[in-house]
Design a protein around this motif. Structure first.
Motif, PDB file in Angstrom:
ATOM      1  N   ALA A   1      -6.729  -2.011  -5.904  1.00 19.90           N
ATOM      2  CA  ALA A   1      -7.772  -2.719  -6.654  1.00 19.90           C
ATOM      3  C   ALA A   1      -7.244  -4.014  -7.274  1.00 19.90           C
ATOM      4  O   ALA A   1      -8.021  -4.926  -7.543  1.00 19.90           O
ATOM      5  CB  ALA A   1      -8.339  -1.819  -7.748  1.00 19.90           C
ATOM      6  N   ARG A   2      -5.939  -4.112  -7.517  1.00 22.12           N
ATOM      7  CA  ARG A   2      -5.331  -5.311  -8.094  1.00 22.12           C
ATOM      8  C   ARG A   2      -4.118  -5.717  -7.266  1.00 22.12           C
ATOM      9  O   ARG A   2      -3.401  -4.864  -6.741  1.00 22.12           O
ATOM     10  CB  ARG A   2      -4.870  -5.073  -9.541  1.00 22.12           C
ATOM     11  CG  ARG A   2      -5.986  -4.858 -10.509  1.00 22.12           C
ATOM     12  CD  ARG A   2      -6.679  -6.183 -10.841  1.00 22.12           C
ATOM     13  NE  ARG A   2      -7.655  -6.041 -11.884  1.00 22.12           N
ATOM     14  CZ  ARG A   2      -8.933  -5.750 -11.705  1.00 22.12           C
ATOM     15  NH1 ARG A   2      -9.394  -5.547 -10.496  1.00 22.12           N
ATOM     16  NH2 ARG A   2      -9.755  -5.668 -12.726  1.00 22.12           N
TER      17      ARG A   2
ATOM     18  N   SER B   1      -3.762   1.658  -6.014  1.00 19.81           N
ATOM     19  CA  SER B   1      -5.034   1.911  -5.333  1.00 19.81           C
ATOM     20  C   SER B   1      -5.505   0.710  -4.527  1.00 19.81           C
ATOM     21  O   SER B   1      -6.453   0.815  -3.750  1.00 19.81           O
ATOM     22  CB  SER B   1      -6.112   2.290  -6.353  1.00 19.81           C
ATOM     23  OG  SER B   1      -6.475   1.153  -7.123  1.00 19.81           O
TER      24      SER B   1
ATOM     25  N   LEU C   1      -3.986   0.707 -10.698  1.00 16.59           N
ATOM     26  CA  LEU C   1      -4.838  -0.259  -9.995  1.00 16.59           C
ATOM     27  C   LEU C   1      -4.087  -0.916  -8.839  1.00 16.59           C
ATOM     28  O   LEU C   1      -4.656  -1.137  -7.762  1.00 16.59           O
ATOM     29  CB  LEU C   1      -5.345  -1.323 -10.968  1.00 16.59           C
ATOM     30  CG  LEU C   1      -6.343  -0.851 -12.014  1.00 16.59           C
ATOM     31  CD1 LEU C   1      -6.602  -1.951 -13.047  1.00 16.59           C
ATOM     32  CD2 LEU C   1      -7.653  -0.421 -11.357  1.00 16.59           C
TER      33      LEU C   1
ATOM     34  N   SER D   1       0.822  -1.216   0.000  1.00 18.92           N
ATOM     35  CA  SER D   1       0.000   0.000   0.000  1.00 18.92           C
ATOM     36  C   SER D   1       0.858   1.270   0.000  1.00 18.92           C
ATOM     37  O   SER D   1       0.358   2.355  -0.265  1.00 18.92           O
ATOM     38  CB  SER D   1      -0.954   0.010   1.202  1.00 18.92           C
ATOM     39  OG  SER D   1      -0.215   0.084   2.405  1.00 18.92           O
TER      40      SER D   1
END
Length: 118
Positions: free
Chosen positions: A94-95, A92, A89, A60
């Protein structure tokens, strides 16, 4: 041959291969194979001791690490071999990138790896 090419700025910079294959190449070239260097063993042992999970950044933190290096999303993505949208992605959350992309990102950002990496 198990060969890994590591690129920087889109150009091949290093070739990595297993030690036994390196030794075979030396023999084929007529160069006497050398024993495993003590320095490599020492560096490996040091890195195993110093890179505990608590010392590694979280994935992160990727965006902050990229910005701290002064890299644009497109620049880092191109160097790692992924699209800028995919890097967005990942940043963020998301992936989740595969292990090869995680290693490439860590290499380009100068970190030992990522916390929780398999």
């Amino acid at each position: 041959m198990d060969l890994q090419i590591i690129s920087r700025d889109g150009e091949p910079e290093y070739a990595v291969l297993p030690w036994a294959q390196y030794q075979a190449l030396l023999r084929a070239a007529g160069v006497a194979p050398s024993p495993e260097p003590e320095a490599a063993t020492h560096i490996q042992a040091e890195s195993e001791q110093s890179s505990s999970a608590a010392d590694l950044p979280s994935l992160s933190q990727l965006g902050a690490l990229r910005e701290a290096k002064g890299l644009a999303v497109a620049q880092l993505a191109r160097t790692v071999g992924i699209s800028p949208s995919y890097l967005d992605l990942i940043e963020s959350g998301a992936r989740e990138p595969d292990a090869a992309i995680r290693r490439s990102l860590a290499w380009e950002l100068g970190v030992a790896g990522w916390r929780g990496e398999a």
